[in-house]
Enzyme design. Structure first.
Site, mmCIF file in Angstrom:
data_model
loop_
_atom_site.group_PDB
_atom_site.id
_atom_site.type_symbol
_atom_site.label_atom_id
_atom_site.label_comp_id
_atom_site.label_asym_id
_atom_site.label_seq_id
_atom_site.Cartn_x
_atom_site.Cartn_y
_atom_site.Cartn_z
ATOM 1 N N ASP A 193 0.639 -1.210 -0.044
ATOM 2 C CA ASP A 193 0.084 -0.064 0.029
ATOM 3 C C ASP A 193 0.916 1.295 -0.050
ATOM 4 O O ASP A 193 1.591 1.370 1.109
ATOM 5 C CB ASP A 193 -0.855 0.022 1.275
ATOM 6 C CG ASP A 193 -1.991 0.904 1.410
ATOM 7 O OD1 ASP A 193 -1.992 2.073 0.525
ATOM 8 O OD2 ASP A 193 -3.183 0.402 1.721
ATOM 9 N N ASP A 194 0.898 2.070 -0.885
ATOM 10 C CA ASP A 194 1.517 3.350 -0.944
ATOM 11 C C ASP A 194 2.861 2.927 -1.176
ATOM 12 O O ASP A 194 3.855 3.778 -0.579
ATOM 13 C CB ASP A 194 1.302 4.126 0.162
ATOM 14 C CG ASP A 194 -0.084 4.745 0.137
ATOM 15 O OD1 ASP A 194 -0.861 4.505 -0.874
ATOM 16 O OD2 ASP A 194 -0.334 5.663 1.056
ATOM 17 N N CYS B 228 -5.448 5.028 -3.546
ATOM 18 C CA CYS B 228 -5.617 3.296 -3.301
ATOM 19 C C CYS B 228 -6.799 2.785 -4.088
ATOM 20 O O CYS B 228 -6.623 1.902 -4.988
ATOM 21 C CB CYS B 228 -6.136 3.036 -1.878
ATOM 22 S SG CYS B 228 -4.682 4.015 -0.711
ATOM 23 N N ASP C 181 -0.299 -0.329 -4.749
ATOM 24 C CA ASP C 181 -1.542 0.348 -5.421
ATOM 25 C C ASP C 181 -0.961 1.631 -6.244
ATOM 26 O O ASP C 181 -1.489 1.928 -7.338
ATOM 27 C CB ASP C 181 -2.478 0.479 -4.638
ATOM 28 C CG ASP C 181 -2.349 1.093 -3.161
ATOM 29 O OD1 ASP C 181 -0.954 1.459 -3.126
ATOM 30 O OD2 ASP C 181 -3.205 1.203 -2.093
ATOM 31 N N ASN C 182 -0.224 2.282 -5.586
ATOM 32 C CA ASN C 182 0.221 3.730 -6.173
ATOM 33 C C ASN C 182 1.460 4.160 -5.352
ATOM 34 O O ASN C 182 1.997 3.272 -4.416
ATOM 35 C CB ASN C 182 -0.753 4.882 -5.918
ATOM 36 C CG ASN C 182 -1.405 4.901 -4.453
ATOM 37 O OD1 ASN C 182 -2.371 4.328 -4.073
ATOM 38 N ND2 ASN C 182 -0.632 5.453 -3.779
#
Ligand code: NAG
Ligand code: NAG
Ligand code: NAG
Ligand code: NAG
Length: 608
Positions: A55-56, A91, A344-345
């Site tokens: 995540d991130d 997200c 996700d990013n």
């Protein structure tokens, strides 16, 4: 008059049919070849697939340098896709695009929370029946998932309805998703369980290993296992499940990620890489980014701490991967299992004076890691083809030998060395990324100034990232119609926005051997197609502008024969208004209704 129109329609019909026929043939070809391959190797089972989604996680802040076990098991044993991009740098929209193979403008899940996003919007759009795990089950897979699926998937709504497509699931749920030491997970049809005092990634690791054991009890079917730890996302304590965005300071509390105790002492001297765009002396970018103040030394010191906490939190993911591979090796599964590692990013801390966060179009936010290992994937290879998150669902379905859906906005990523080589040939593979964003950007660090708040509204833009033979650009149009262009070949840190009035003096008179304005006109038309593209048009956008098929990339489009078409005839990308979601009426002219196709410079219905 009637007759003329009819005649024209009749002559143009084969043309347009020809185009879609070609596209269909190509699609069918891909299906047939993977089925054929599948048929030929009937003895060979469909492969298992493990998908690790952090995540991130950044690529540009060098987080991967601090995870030696991921390097050992995945990077060194697989192929690193060095030009991989997410299409919406936040997200939920990014994850929905990943699992559906569609751009956010086609899922219309454009935000993390309702009304424009989150799990309820995913369900409302009918996507709970139209995403990867459902298709994989249809293709004969047992499917398992643990960790964060989407935002606004909560302890109150997880059962209305249950996320479809999983044989086994154990989801992190809001409002405890980002609470590192008090997470809530919800297993299959059971009620949520609180893990107060335990580190969320350690909880997750055990769940992932458990699903692997479960999958191995059913070896008549291959398995897909999704593992989605929350690290290195910020720690967030949320106090309510809904509320007005304006109340965010009262509703949520952001702090740096929290590592497991055993990792808390690591990397005491590490700081955010001091690249030229780190807290620069002059403002950069466009819109609200350009108005940011240079950060104080206290602010920078806090952000360095924030950065170290991210690296420390990632150590648990590194260990999870090690534990996973110990099991895969122990059970002799590596010969028939693909492992994907991505996020996700991306994330920024201090670049362009930005506080910790994402949601921008800069490389830090959209350019992310993708590493794949598995049978036939070259070891230690770095691939430089352009790949995006909407390419992943087709990639996985192709591995599964399942049909590729005609409405995918991406195309399967070749995974073998030979496949990658073929994709590098001119025109064989897309060289662009469609980047889009709606709504707000959030500051996840401390608030240091009264005039720089938690939420920044009007962070709505369309952008194009394009990397080809001799060129490397980022072009974007904001909802207030500000424009941005970086020539990343000359300016890899995106410090000079060549379309900002203050930088006009720095703009070269020619790029790629032609006047600057010529290049802009082509980029704008390409973005005009992409911002509302569907299916194959998203993959082969030049075809929409040049159905004859004689333009395959930016170079081809720069031919002076097309100057009038691009510079004078084509409508420009623009917005009427800034919105928090995808409201077509506010997004200016649309290619489908206002765009021109190059046929003697006229659209067929204008030949009359
Ligand atoms: C997208 O969803 C919003 C509501 O979230 C709706 O107002 C809008 O019309 C939808 N856009 C499209 C193109 O369907
Ligand atoms: C997993 O779910 C699919 C679809 O419902 C089903 O066909 C399959 O038998 C299930 N596998 C197991 C092990 O229950
Ligand atoms: C932890 O989460 C539970 C709900 O899952 C909540 O009832 C409890 O108050 C939380 N504990 C702390 C210390 O925040
Ligand atoms: C955001 O955009 C809206 C509509 O385009 C405009 O009215 C408003 O002033 C903008 N707000 C800010 C803070 O820029």
């Amino acid at each position: 008059m009637r007759l003329t129109v009819f005649a024209l329609a009749a002559t143009s019909l084969p043309l347009s049919l020809g185009l879609s026929q070609n596209a269909d043939q190509k699609l069918l070809g891909a299906e047939q070849s993977s089925f054929k391959e599948h048929g030929e190797k009937e003895a060979r089972r469909q492969p298992n697939i493990i998908f690790i989604l952090t995540d991130d996680q950044d690529f540009h802040l060098e987080s991967l340098k601090y995870t030696p076990l991921i390097e050992k098991h995945i990077t060194n044993q697989g192929t690193f896709f060095k030009r991989h991009y997410c299409t919406t740098a936040i997200c939920c929209p990014s994850r929905v695009s990943l699992w559906t193979g569609k751009q956010a403008h086609n899922t219309n899940v454009t935000d993390v929370n309702p009304p424009h996003g989150g799990y309820p919007k995913f369900v409302k759009q009918g996507l709970n029946e139209k995403y990867l795990p459902v298709w994989l089950q249809e293709a004969g897979y047992n499917t398992y998932y643990t960790g964060k699926l989407f935002n606004a998937h909560t302890v109150l709504n997880y059962h209305s309805p249950y996320a479809a497509g999983w044989n086994g699931s154990d989801f992190l749920l809001d409002p405890y998703t980002y609470n590192y030491l008090n997470s809530s997970y919800q297993r299959n049809r059971d009620p949520p369980v609180s893990y107060q005092g335990q580190h969320t990634v350690d909880v997750l690791a055990n769940k992932a290993y458990g699903f692997l054991d479960e999958a191995l009890q059913h070896q008549d079917r291959p398995f897909f296992l999704g593992i989605a730890p929350v690290a290195p996302h910020s720690n967030v304590e949320a106090f309510a499940l809904d509320g007005d965005v304006g109340d965010i300071e009262k509703l949520v509390h952001f702090t740096p990620p929290i590592p497991a105790k055993r990792h808390a002492h690591l990397f005491p001297d590490v700081v955010v890489p001091r690249t030229p765009h780190f807290n620069p002396d002059s403002p950069s970018g466009a819109n609200w980014v350009r108005k940011l103040h240079q950060q104080s030394s206290d602010n920078v010191a806090f952000n360095d701490h924030f950065y170290r906490q991210r690296l420390r939190a990632l150590q648990s993911v590194d260990e999870l991967v090690d534990g996973l591979f110990a099991r895969l090796e122990g059970k002799n599964l590596l010969d028939n299992t693909y492992v994907f590692y991505t996020t996700d990013n991306g994330y920024h801390i201090g670049q362009h004076r930005l506080q910790p966060g994402k949601e921008c179009g800069f490389e830090e936010d959209i350019h992310i890691p993708l590493i794949v290992r598995g049978p036939g994937v070259e070891k230690g290879k770095v691939a430089d083809i352009v790949t995006t998150h909407v390419d992943l669902a087709p990639t996985i379905l192709e591995l599964a030998g399942a049909p590729i859906r005609a409405d995918f906005d991406g195309e399967a990523i070749p995974l073998t060395g030979k496949g990658i080589e073929k994709a590098e040939v001119k025109g064989e593979r897309h060289e662009h990324v469609t980047v889009e964003f709606w709504g707000f950007a959030a500051t996840e660090g401390k608030l240091w100034r009264k005039d720089e708040g938690r939420l920044i509204l009007n962070n709505t833009y369309k952008a194009l990232r394009i990397v080809g033979d001799g060129y490397n650009f980022y072009y974007s149009v904001w909802c207030n119609n500000e424009h941005e262009l970086y020539d990343l070949k000359a300016d890899p840190y995106q410090l000079v926005n060549l379309l900002h009035p203050d930088e006009a003096a720095k703009a070269p008179s020619t790029i790629l051997g032609v006047p600057f304005a010529k290049v802009i006109s082509r980029l704008d038309s390409l973005l005009f197609v992409l911002k509302s593209c569907k299916g194959q048009t998203c993959v082969r956008p030049w075809q929409a502008l040049h159905p004859a098929g004689n333009v395959l990339n930016l170079h081809d489009a720069l031919t002076s024969r097309f100057d009038y078409f691009y510079e004078t005839q084509q409508k420009k990308v623009s917005f009427n208004k800034c919105e928090l979601g995808y409201i077509v009426e506010s997004e200016g002219p649309q290619f489908e209704t206002d765009g021109l196709v190059y046929r003697h410079g006229l659209r067929w219905d204008e030949w009359v």
